[in-house]
Motif scaffolding. Structure first.
Motif, PDB file in Angstrom:
ATOM      1  N   SER A   1       0.826  -1.199   0.000  1.00 47.24           N
ATOM      2  CA  SER A   1       0.000   0.000   0.000  1.00 47.24           C
ATOM      3  C   SER A   1       0.863   1.253   0.000  1.00 47.24           C
ATOM      4  CB  SER A   1      -0.943   0.003   1.209  1.00 47.24           C
ATOM      5  OG  SER A   1      -0.210   0.102   2.409  1.00 47.24           O
ATOM      6  N   VAL A   2       0.256   2.357  -0.394  1.00 47.80           N
ATOM      7  CA  VAL A   2       0.908   3.659  -0.331  1.00 47.80           C
ATOM      8  C   VAL A   2       0.062   4.559   0.563  1.00 47.80           C
ATOM      9  CG1 VAL A   2       1.869   3.367  -2.649  1.00 47.80           C
ATOM     10  CG2 VAL A   2      -0.275   4.621  -2.359  1.00 47.80           C
ATOM     11  N   PRO A   3       0.669   5.545   1.222  1.00 46.28           N
ATOM     12  CA  PRO A   3      -0.089   6.456   2.098  1.00 46.28           C
ATOM     13  C   PRO A   3      -0.846   7.487   1.275  1.00 46.28           C
ATOM     14  CG  PRO A   3       2.232   7.062   2.090  1.00 46.28           C
ATOM     15  CD  PRO A   3       2.118   5.805   1.265  1.00 46.28           C
ATOM     16  N   LEU A   4      -2.148   7.384   1.258  1.00 45.71           N
ATOM     17  CA  LEU A   4      -2.978   8.235   0.415  1.00 45.71           C
ATOM     18  C   LEU A   4      -3.138   9.628   1.014  1.00 45.71           C
ATOM     19  CD1 LEU A   4      -5.843   5.734  -0.491  1.00 45.71           C
ATOM     20  CD2 LEU A   4      -3.743   6.223  -1.785  1.00 45.71           C
ATOM     21  N   SER A   5      -3.169  10.621   0.132  1.00 43.68           N
ATOM     22  CA  SER A   5      -3.506  11.983   0.536  1.00 43.68           C
ATOM     23  C   SER A   5      -5.025  12.084   0.674  1.00 43.68           C
ATOM     24  CB  SER A   5      -2.990  12.966  -0.509  1.00 43.68           C
ATOM     25  OG  SER A   5      -3.355  14.293  -0.169  1.00 43.68           O
ATOM     26  N   TYR A   6      -5.484  12.807   1.682  1.00 40.43           N
ATOM     27  CA  TYR A   6      -6.924  12.872   1.923  1.00 40.43           C
ATOM     28  C   TYR A   6      -7.293  14.184   2.601  1.00 40.43           C
ATOM     29  CZ  TYR A   6      -5.652  11.818   6.761  1.00 40.43           C
ATOM     30  OH  TYR A   6      -5.099  11.875   8.015  1.00 40.43           O
ATOM     31  N   VAL A  25     -16.897  13.356   6.494  1.00 41.94           N
ATOM     32  CA  VAL A  25     -16.780  13.130   5.052  1.00 41.94           C
ATOM     33  C   VAL A  25     -15.302  13.096   4.680  1.00 41.94           C
ATOM     34  CG1 VAL A  25     -17.378  13.910   2.739  1.00 41.94           C
ATOM     35  CG2 VAL A  25     -18.985  14.292   4.636  1.00 41.94           C
ATOM     36  N   LEU A  26     -14.900  12.016   4.044  1.00 44.53           N
ATOM     37  CA  LEU A  26     -13.505  11.817   3.649  1.00 44.53           C
ATOM     38  C   LEU A  26     -13.414  11.833   2.124  1.00 44.53           C
ATOM     39  CD1 LEU A  26     -10.556  10.909   4.582  1.00 44.53           C
ATOM     40  CD2 LEU A  26     -11.349   8.580   4.105  1.00 44.53           C
ATOM     41  N   THR A  27     -12.518  12.643   1.586  1.00 43.72           N
ATOM     42  CA  THR A  27     -12.209  12.604   0.155  1.00 43.72           C
ATOM     43  C   THR A  27     -10.753  12.185   0.010  1.00 43.72           C
ATOM     44  OG1 THR A  27     -11.704  14.981   0.157  1.00 43.72           O
ATOM     45  CG2 THR A  27     -13.929  14.321  -0.486  1.00 43.72           C
ATOM     46  N   VAL A  28     -10.470  11.364  -0.997  1.00 45.34           N
ATOM     47  CA  VAL A  28      -9.190  10.663  -1.079  1.00 45.34           C
ATOM     48  C   VAL A  28      -8.599  10.795  -2.479  1.00 45.34           C
ATOM     49  CG1 VAL A  28      -8.047   8.414  -0.795  1.00 45.34           C
ATOM     50  CG2 VAL A  28     -10.023   8.991   0.628  1.00 45.34           C
ATOM     51  N   SER A  30      -1.222  11.901  -3.838  1.00 48.71           N
ATOM     52  CA  SER A  30      -0.815  10.576  -3.380  1.00 48.71           C
ATOM     53  C   SER A  30       0.425  10.104  -4.142  1.00 48.71           C
ATOM     54  CB  SER A  30      -1.957   9.573  -3.549  1.00 48.71           C
ATOM     55  OG  SER A  30      -2.973   9.821  -2.598  1.00 48.71           O
ATOM     56  N   PRO A  31       1.187   9.188  -3.532  1.00 46.72           N
ATOM     57  CA  PRO A  31       2.434   8.742  -4.165  1.00 46.72           C
ATOM     58  C   PRO A  31       2.203   8.039  -5.496  1.00 46.72           C
ATOM     59  CG  PRO A  31       2.394   8.151  -1.834  1.00 46.72           C
ATOM     60  CD  PRO A  31       1.016   8.622  -2.182  1.00 46.72           C
ATOM     61  N   HIS A  32       3.234   8.087  -6.327  1.00 48.08           N
ATOM     62  CA  HIS A  32       3.235   7.337  -7.578  1.00 48.08           C
ATOM     63  C   HIS A  32       3.730   5.923  -7.309  1.00 48.08           C
ATOM     64  CE1 HIS A  32       3.394  11.040 -10.462  1.00 48.08           C
ATOM     65  NE2 HIS A  32       2.328  11.027  -9.673  1.00 48.08           N
ATOM     66  N   SER A  33       3.203   4.987  -8.076  1.00 46.16           N
ATOM     67  CA  SER A  33       3.549   3.585  -7.930  1.00 46.16           C
ATOM     68  C   SER A  33       3.371   2.907  -9.279  1.00 46.16           C
ATOM     69  CB  SER A  33       2.648   2.915  -6.886  1.00 46.16           C
ATOM     70  OG  SER A  33       2.772   1.499  -6.937  1.00 46.16           O
ATOM     71  N   PRO A  34       4.188   1.902  -9.605  1.00 44.80           N
ATOM     72  CA  PRO A  34       3.995   1.184 -10.861  1.00 44.80           C
ATOM     73  C   PRO A  34       2.781   0.256 -10.849  1.00 44.80           C
ATOM     74  CG  PRO A  34       5.804   0.224  -9.621  1.00 44.80           C
ATOM     75  CD  PRO A  34       5.408   1.466  -8.892  1.00 44.80           C
ATOM     76  N   ASP A  35       2.187   0.017  -9.681  1.00 42.23           N
ATOM     77  CA  ASP A  35       1.058  -0.903  -9.546  1.00 42.23           C
ATOM     78  C   ASP A  35      -0.244  -0.104  -9.562  1.00 42.23           C
ATOM     79  OD1 ASP A  35      -0.733  -2.905  -8.957  1.00 42.23           O
ATOM     80  OD2 ASP A  35       0.271  -3.577  -7.127  1.00 42.23           O
ATOM     81  N   MET A  36      -1.155  -0.420 -10.487  1.00 43.47           N
ATOM     82  CA  MET A  36      -2.470   0.229 -10.529  1.00 43.47           C
ATOM     83  C   MET A  36      -3.596  -0.790 -10.455  1.00 43.47           C
ATOM     84  SD  MET A  36      -2.955   3.448 -10.376  1.00 43.47           S
ATOM     85  CE  MET A  36      -4.599   3.644 -11.069  1.00 43.47           C
ATOM     86  N   LEU A  59      -5.981   3.181   5.015  1.00 48.18           N
ATOM     87  CA  LEU A  59      -6.370   4.540   5.408  1.00 48.18           C
ATOM     88  C   LEU A  59      -7.579   4.512   6.330  1.00 48.18           C
ATOM     89  CD1 LEU A  59      -5.988   7.584   5.172  1.00 48.18           C
ATOM     90  CD2 LEU A  59      -7.448   7.530   3.137  1.00 48.18           C
ATOM     91  N   LEU A  60      -8.582   3.694   6.014  1.00 50.69           N
ATOM     92  CA  LEU A  60      -9.755   3.601   6.877  1.00 50.69           C
ATOM     93  C   LEU A  60      -9.370   3.111   8.271  1.00 50.69           C
ATOM     94  CD1 LEU A  60     -12.362   2.057   4.393  1.00 50.69           C
ATOM     95  CD2 LEU A  60     -12.204   4.440   5.152  1.00 50.69           C
ATOM     96  N   SER A  61      -8.459   2.148   8.323  1.00 46.78           N
ATOM     97  CA  SER A  61      -7.986   1.656   9.621  1.00 46.78           C
ATOM     98  C   SER A  61      -7.245   2.751  10.378  1.00 46.78           C
ATOM     99  CB  SER A  61      -7.077   0.442   9.400  1.00 46.78           C
ATOM    100  OG  SER A  61      -6.519   0.005  10.624  1.00 46.78           O
TER     101      SER A  61
END
Length: 304
Positions: free
Chosen positions: A41-46, A86-89, A97-103, A115-117
């Motif tokens: 996982s990557v740390p999402l901006s929210y 209300v959460l927007t992500v 949010s970080p870049h990653s080669p996995d989508m 993030l929810l946890s």
């Protein structure tokens, strides 16, 4: 010249061209690359708006090329109208949010689970548009205990290749060539003119141009076009699933959109057996931008 593999700051916000996405987007290390391995996982901006902790939070997931500010005005309005958090992500490879080669949807689901946890927001109401809707559906099927109810916005759990122009948008974005050290207004005009030869819809071009940002005097794409282009077929598909999600589910469709067809309904009913299907008249694929009041009314009605 414009580099399309890097991206950082956003001076505009999604379809409504308001709000700001700040901060640099670090590149996340890739996972092992073996199918079946748990995605890294990557740390999402929210952005989290406060509300009553006793009620399930509303969690908004944007679509391809979007960012969390696509729902900025709607999130504020619903926080006031419902009293909920209300959460927007920002999804990986989008926004801040970080870049990653996995989508993969497995990876995007894991990002959201973490993030929810972290925020203590499960079970929540997941509201996902397009790619975000597929992420929401996948998470609900994987971890139904984390999803109090689900809203999929103009998307279904099937392959949407036939109804999507996204591969063409990516190809057009790669062709953009902007000289260094031009003004922001000049850069946007140049980019819009170059895109117009391949993308006739002005609203679509303006949406894509929200991802054009300035870094050190050069204009770059904020989204990770490398990863998106490499995995576009995977993004437009949906991972095969056998389990179903038993919770309340709403499929909210745009009346002028062909992303969800009657032929998709059997798979919707198989995976989401209590699903409601509702159409918003005079709305295209981006329902929340075309008909924001109707969009919010449908959400409030589903929560009632």
């Amino acid at each position: 010249m414009l580099s399309w593999a890097r991206a950082w700051r956003l001076p505009y916000g999604g379809l409504e061209l308001s709000g700001v996405c700040f901060s640099r987007a670090p590149v996340a290390p890739s996972s092992s690359g073996h199918r079946g391995a748990e995605p890294r996982s990557v740390p999402l901006s929210y952005t989290l708006l406060d509300g009553e902790a006793a009620r399930p939070a509303l969690v908004f997931l944007h679509g391809l090329f979007g960012c969390k500010t696509n729902f900025k005005s709607i999130a504020k309005a619903l926080a006031q109208q419902t009293g909920r958090r209300v959460l927007t992500v920002d999804a990986r490879n989008h926004g801040d949010s970080p870049h990653s080669p996995d989508m993969s949807y497995e990876a995007m689901s894991q990002d959201l689970q973490d993030l929810l946890s972290q925020l203590g927001l499960g079970p929540c109401v997941l509201i996902g548009h397009s790619m975000g809707g597929k992420t929401a559906m996948f998470l609900a099927l994987q971890r139904p205990e984390l999803v109090e109810r689900l809203i999929a916005v103009d998307i279904s759990p099937v392959n949407t290749t036939s109804s999507s122009d996204f591969p063409a948008y990516m190809a057009a974005m790669k062709t953009i060539d902007i000289p260094d050290k031009v003004s922001r207004s000049s850069a946007r005009k140049l980019a819009d003119k170059q895109l117009s030869s391949l993308i006739q819809d002005v609203a679509v071009r303006q949406f894509l141009l929200t991802n054009l940002v300035e870094v050190d005097g050069r204009f770059v794409w904020r989204v990770n076009l490398d990863a998106l282009a490499q995995h576009v077929d995977e993004i437009l598909a949906f991972p095969p699933r056998q389990e179903s999600y038993p919770g309340p589910t709403l499929f909210l469709l745009g009346g002028n959109s062909d992303f969800v067809l009657p032929s998709h309904h059997p798979e919707i009913r198989r995976l989401f057996p209590v699903a409601q299907i509702q159409t918003v008249p005079d709305a295209g694929h981006w329902i929340h931008a075309d008909r924001p009041q109707d969009f919010m009314a449908a959400i409030r009605g589903f929560l009632a």
